[in-house]
Design an enzyme around this catalytic site. Structure first.
Site, PDB file in Angstrom:
ATOM      1  N   LYS A  37     -30.808  31.001  11.319  1.00 44.51           N
ATOM      2  CA  LYS A  37     -30.410  30.126  11.569  1.00 44.51           C
ATOM      3  C   LYS A  37     -30.543  30.049  13.167  1.00 44.51           C
ATOM      4  O   LYS A  37     -30.664  28.796  13.578  1.00 44.51           O
ATOM      5  CB  LYS A  37     -28.674  30.266  11.525  1.00 44.51           C
ATOM      6  CG  LYS A  37     -27.637  28.645  11.633  1.00 44.51           C
ATOM      7  CD  LYS A  37     -27.193  28.226  10.424  1.00 44.51           C
ATOM      8  CE  LYS A  37     -25.434  28.959  10.578  1.00 44.51           C
ATOM      9  NZ  LYS A  37     -23.800  28.313  10.640  1.00 44.51           N
ATOM     10  N   SER A  38     -30.562  31.014  13.801  1.00 40.82           N
ATOM     11  CA  SER A  38     -30.332  30.955  14.648  1.00 40.82           C
ATOM     12  C   SER A  38     -32.062  30.454  15.739  1.00 40.82           C
ATOM     13  O   SER A  38     -31.664  29.213  16.678  1.00 40.82           O
ATOM     14  CB  SER A  38     -29.745  32.252  15.629  1.00 40.82           C
ATOM     15  OG  SER A  38     -28.695  33.063  15.613  1.00 40.82           O
ATOM     16  N   ARG A  42     -32.868  26.998  17.660  1.00 34.59           N
ATOM     17  CA  ARG A  42     -33.210  26.520  19.022  1.00 34.59           C
ATOM     18  C   ARG A  42     -34.838  26.398  18.967  1.00 34.59           C
ATOM     19  O   ARG A  42     -35.418  25.679  19.970  1.00 34.59           O
ATOM     20  CB  ARG A  42     -33.518  27.900  19.214  1.00 34.59           C
ATOM     21  CG  ARG A  42     -32.107  29.216  19.635  1.00 34.59           C
ATOM     22  CD  ARG A  42     -32.371  30.257  19.642  1.00 34.59           C
ATOM     23  NE  ARG A  42     -30.824  30.535  20.838  1.00 34.59           N
ATOM     24  CZ  ARG A  42     -29.721  31.311  19.910  1.00 34.59           C
ATOM     25  NH1 ARG A  42     -29.656  30.767  18.680  1.00 34.59           N
ATOM     26  NH2 ARG A  42     -28.569  31.421  20.325  1.00 34.59           N
ATOM     27  N   ASP A 337     -21.477  38.333  12.360  1.00 35.98           N
ATOM     28  CA  ASP A 337     -21.390  37.673  11.221  1.00 35.98           C
ATOM     29  C   ASP A 337     -21.357  38.297   9.835  1.00 35.98           C
ATOM     30  O   ASP A 337     -21.174  37.768   8.867  1.00 35.98           O
ATOM     31  CB  ASP A 337     -22.243  36.442  11.190  1.00 35.98           C
ATOM     32  CG  ASP A 337     -22.151  34.920  12.650  1.00 35.98           C
ATOM     33  OD1 ASP A 337     -21.617  34.820  12.828  1.00 35.98           O
ATOM     34  OD2 ASP A 337     -23.586  34.372  12.810  1.00 35.98           O
ATOM     35  N   ARG A 368     -11.604  34.994  11.502  1.00 38.17           N
ATOM     36  CA  ARG A 368     -12.707  35.646  10.166  1.00 38.17           C
ATOM     37  C   ARG A 368     -11.374  36.142  10.317  1.00 38.17           C
ATOM     38  O   ARG A 368     -11.478  37.285   8.717  1.00 38.17           O
ATOM     39  CB  ARG A 368     -14.036  35.478  10.738  1.00 38.17           C
ATOM     40  CG  ARG A 368     -14.928  34.087  10.334  1.00 38.17           C
ATOM     41  CD  ARG A 368     -15.918  34.878  10.281  1.00 38.17           C
ATOM     42  NE  ARG A 368     -16.824  33.757   9.654  1.00 38.17           N
ATOM     43  CZ  ARG A 368     -17.825  33.405   9.913  1.00 38.17           C
ATOM     44  NH1 ARG A 368     -18.677  34.443  11.114  1.00 38.17           N
ATOM     45  NH2 ARG A 368     -18.878  32.062  10.013  1.00 38.17           N
ATOM     46  N   ARG A 410     -18.956  31.881   5.317  1.00 40.08           N
ATOM     47  CA  ARG A 410     -19.095  33.583   5.157  1.00 40.08           C
ATOM     48  C   ARG A 410     -17.811  34.119   3.761  1.00 40.08           C
ATOM     49  O   ARG A 410     -18.589  35.529   3.329  1.00 40.08           O
ATOM     50  CB  ARG A 410     -19.728  34.047   6.530  1.00 40.08           C
ATOM     51  CG  ARG A 410     -20.892  33.853   7.388  1.00 40.08           C
ATOM     52  CD  ARG A 410     -20.876  34.227   8.156  1.00 40.08           C
ATOM     53  NE  ARG A 410     -21.996  34.116   9.223  1.00 40.08           N
ATOM     54  CZ  ARG A 410     -23.497  33.953   9.014  1.00 40.08           C
ATOM     55  NH1 ARG A 410     -23.734  34.124   7.778  1.00 40.08           N
ATOM     56  NH2 ARG A 410     -24.090  32.873   9.226  1.00 40.08           N
TER      57      ARG A 410
END
Length: 453
Positions: A37-38, A42, A337, A368, A410
């Site tokens: 995802k990161s 980008r 995460d 979280r 998550r």
């Protein structure tokens, strides 16, 4: 912009979709989780700023990333889906962004909105930002503080500098040296992206090194970036302003944060033997793998190689008897995460696991730390929170629920995995938000033999 119709935001504002993970026999198979995802976010953002064409393969087609793709199109780029995970971005070049007619809606994505704030900061445009109810609650001040110091104007914002807000960028920002008060790749990246529009050198100093995909991709697209050690665990990143960015191909590796769920499931369910292919093994992203190995996990690294500036490998994971460990606070940035799924592994391990320094978990999609503790309580698992530390005592898991997910993908995936290794299963109240980051989670887990209904 053309995009896959199958990934609309259907789950976000509709009725909750509950699900239950149930006792499963051994998980078996060879799978590739979606693209990181990161890196996906980008790749689109740099494709927007670069001149010429950027071809992206393996892009994560979850809602978070698709919202970033739409935002790039609204700012003037040509953004096209040309095949499964294959995208083409025709960039506009620095200082040539269009002012979008509507607010940019980032849905649930903190990464997308915070990085885009940094990007538009160094461009002569006025842009409104918004998101869903969860994103509107999340703090933006930590990103805005350095951007304001560089010369950005906040034209309007909700109370506490939260979304919705409007920024007015500038082609002549002031380069600054900024020491991040908390380890945050998003804050670092926002400052560096803003620094593209500032003459001279923009410097970010980190006491604890965070994921470095922005620095790697800046170099890949032609920027001048220097990375030096700082203190025992930190880094000093120096960017020269006004570089000429050119379109470049990006092959997105499989996401280690998404792989954490089938990986831990394979460790916990007796008889399991699962291989996860093409996983990014960036050392600033593999804290969970290190921790699980310390707990006794059987994780074998196969076919390690370098692709597009990132280390990639296949992991073979087999059922293991885990034992409790103490996870040091300085490891948190490399696995921030992954703490919800680590807490699930700890619930099934022998003895006590201590996770130190989890303050950053309080400002994610939900608080979280509180959400994990509440989920453990709903399943009858002994635990306690002391300050920013979480203590979990493992043993045989009966199960329970429903676990409240707080619109957090998550939390949902972690407790479904716990259900697979429990006696009576674990229910969660809503799985709709899993589509934001791992749209293929349910079919992939069922394909390995997981019972989720």
């Amino acid at each position: 912009m053309s995009s896959p119709n199958s990934h609309s935001s259907s789950g976000h504002h509709g009725t909750p979709v509950p699900a239950t993970g149930r006792t499963s026999a051994g998980l078996k198979g060879r799978v590739r989780v979606p693209g990181d995802k990161s890196v996906s976010h980008r790749a689109l953002l740099f494709g927007l700023l670069a001149e010429g064409e950027t071809r992206i393969t393996g892009l994560l087609e979850g809602e978070d990333v698709l919202n970033t793709a739409k935002a790039c199109a609204a700012l003037g780029a040509v953004v096209e889906r040309v095949g499964e995970g294959e995208w083409r971005v025709e960039g506009v070049g620095a200082q040539s962004l269009s002012t979008p007619a509507e607010p940019l809606d980032f849905g649930n994505s903190g990464t997308g909105v915070r990085l885009m704030m940094g990007l538009v900061a160094g461009q002569p445009v006025s842009v409104a930002f918004d998101g869903d109810a969860s994103l509107r609650r999340r703090p933006m001040k930590r990103v805005l503080d350095p951007l304001l110091a560089m010369g950005v104007m906040v034209e309007e914002s909700a109370e506490g500098q939260r979304l919705p807000l409007r920024l007015k960028g500038s082609a002549e920002l002031k380069a600054i040296t900024y020491e991040t008060p908390v380890p945050s790749a998003q804050v670092k990246s926002a400052v560096l992206l803003a620094g593209l529009g500032a003459p001279g050198e923009t410097v970010v100093v980190e006491r604890e090194a965070t994921r470095d995909h922005t620095e790697r991709m800046l170099t890949h697209f032609g920027a001048d970036v220097r990375v030096e050690p700082h203190g025992a665990h930190g880094r000093r990143i120096t960017l020269s302003g006004h570089p000429h960015l050119k379109g470049a191909p990006v092959d997105v590796p499989a996401d280690p944060s998404s792989a954490a769920f089938p990986l831990v499931a394979a460790l916990l369910v007796p008889g399991s033997d699962v291989t996860l292919t093409d996983l990014m093994m960036n050392p600033l992203r593999t804290g969970l793998f290190t921790t699980l190995r310390e707990m006794g996990a059987d994780i074998e690294v196969l076919n390690e190689r370098t692709e597009g500036g990132e280390t990639v490998a296949d992991l073979r994971v087999r059922h293991s008897r885990l034992h409790g460990v103490e996870v040091p606070a300085e490891r948190a940035p490399a696995m921030i995460d992954e703490y919800p799924i680590l807490a699930v592994a700890a619930a099934c391990a022998e003895g006590e696991t201590i996770m130190r320094g989890l303050a950053e978990l309080r400002v994610k999609e939900s608080d979280r730390l509180a959400a994990v503790a509440d989920g453990l309580a709903a399943c009858g698992i002994p635990h306690r929170v002391e300050g920013d530390d979480l203590f979990v005592t493992g043993g045989p898991v009966i199960g329970g629920g429903p676990v409240t997910t707080h619109m957090d993908h998550r939390i949902a995936m972690s407790f479904l995995v716990l259900g697979l290794a429990s006696e009576k299963g674990v229910s969660v109240d809503d799985v709709a938000f899993i589509a934001t980051s791992f749209p293929t989670f349910m079919p992939m887990m069922r394909g390995l033999g997981a019972v989720i209904d």
